[in-house]
Design a protein around this motif. Sequence first.
Motif, PDB file in Angstrom:
ATOM      1  N   ARG A   1       0.803  -1.215   0.000  1.00  0.00           N
ATOM      2  CA  ARG A   1       0.000   0.000   0.000  1.00  0.00           C
ATOM      3  C   ARG A   1       0.839   1.269   0.000  1.00  0.00           C
ATOM      4  O   ARG A   1       0.438   2.278  -0.552  1.00  0.00           O
ATOM      5  CB  ARG A   1      -0.911   0.027   1.230  1.00  0.00           C
ATOM      6  N   ASP A   2       2.000   1.246   0.657  1.00  0.00           N
ATOM      7  CA  ASP A   2       2.815   2.456   0.744  1.00  0.00           C
ATOM      8  C   ASP A   2       3.702   2.664  -0.478  1.00  0.00           C
ATOM      9  O   ASP A   2       4.543   3.547  -0.495  1.00  0.00           O
ATOM     10  CB  ASP A   2       3.648   2.454   2.021  1.00  0.00           C
ATOM     11  N   GLY A   3       3.521   1.845  -1.515  1.00  0.00           N
ATOM     12  CA  GLY A   3       4.263   2.043  -2.748  1.00  0.00           C
ATOM     13  C   GLY A   3       5.453   1.128  -2.918  1.00  0.00           C
ATOM     14  O   GLY A   3       6.041   1.054  -3.986  1.00  0.00           O
ATOM     15  N   ARG A   4       5.867   0.451  -1.861  1.00  0.00           N
ATOM     16  CA  ARG A   4       6.995  -0.474  -1.978  1.00  0.00           C
ATOM     17  C   ARG A   4       6.571  -1.682  -2.790  1.00  0.00           C
ATOM     18  O   ARG A   4       5.401  -2.015  -2.893  1.00  0.00           O
ATOM     19  CB  ARG A   4       7.476  -0.921  -0.604  1.00  0.00           C
ATOM     20  N   SER A   5       7.546  -2.347  -3.343  1.00  0.00           N
ATOM     21  CA  SER A   5       7.263  -3.512  -4.156  1.00  0.00           C
ATOM     22  C   SER A   5       8.326  -4.569  -3.903  1.00  0.00           C
ATOM     23  O   SER A   5       9.437  -4.268  -3.472  1.00  0.00           O
ATOM     24  CB  SER A   5       7.277  -3.121  -5.640  1.00  0.00           C
TER      25      SER A   5
ATOM     26  N   PRO B   1      18.892   6.762  -7.311  1.00  0.00           N
ATOM     27  CA  PRO B   1      18.877   7.857  -6.339  1.00  0.00           C
ATOM     28  C   PRO B   1      17.627   7.854  -5.453  1.00  0.00           C
ATOM     29  O   PRO B   1      17.700   8.163  -4.268  1.00  0.00           O
ATOM     30  CB  PRO B   1      18.927   9.114  -7.208  1.00  0.00           C
ATOM     31  N   GLU B   2      16.496   7.473  -6.024  1.00  0.00           N
ATOM     32  CA  GLU B   2      15.265   7.447  -5.226  1.00  0.00           C
ATOM     33  C   GLU B   2      15.337   6.366  -4.153  1.00  0.00           C
ATOM     34  O   GLU B   2      14.902   6.570  -3.019  1.00  0.00           O
ATOM     35  CB  GLU B   2      14.042   7.201  -6.119  1.00  0.00           C
ATOM     36  N   ASN B   3      15.878   5.209  -4.516  1.00  0.00           N
ATOM     37  CA  ASN B   3      15.962   4.115  -3.549  1.00  0.00           C
ATOM     38  C   ASN B   3      17.013   4.394  -2.474  1.00  0.00           C
ATOM     39  O   ASN B   3      16.861   3.973  -1.329  1.00  0.00           O
ATOM     40  CB  ASN B   3      16.284   2.800  -4.254  1.00  0.00           C
TER      41      ASN B   3
END
Length: 71
Positions: free
Chosen positions: A6-10, A20-22
């Motif tokens: 739900r929080d966008g993690r996969s 850079p985002e990770n």
Amino acid sequence: MPQQYRDGRSTGPATWRRTPENLARPAKSTLEVDALRRRFDRTPPPEPETDAGTPAQVSHRQHQNQARAGE
């Protein structure tokens, strides 16, 4: 098949890449912890007690400190 939270993690392999985002997520928490550590280091130590008390009270406190050190 990757699972999406739900929080966008996969669980997909694409989220494991060092983009850079990770890398920004753990870097942010590291910066926050470093800021807290610097603030704690600048805090002056408590002033020592001026009146140590009777010899029995001093002995009792020393005994308590030794017992805590052994835990």
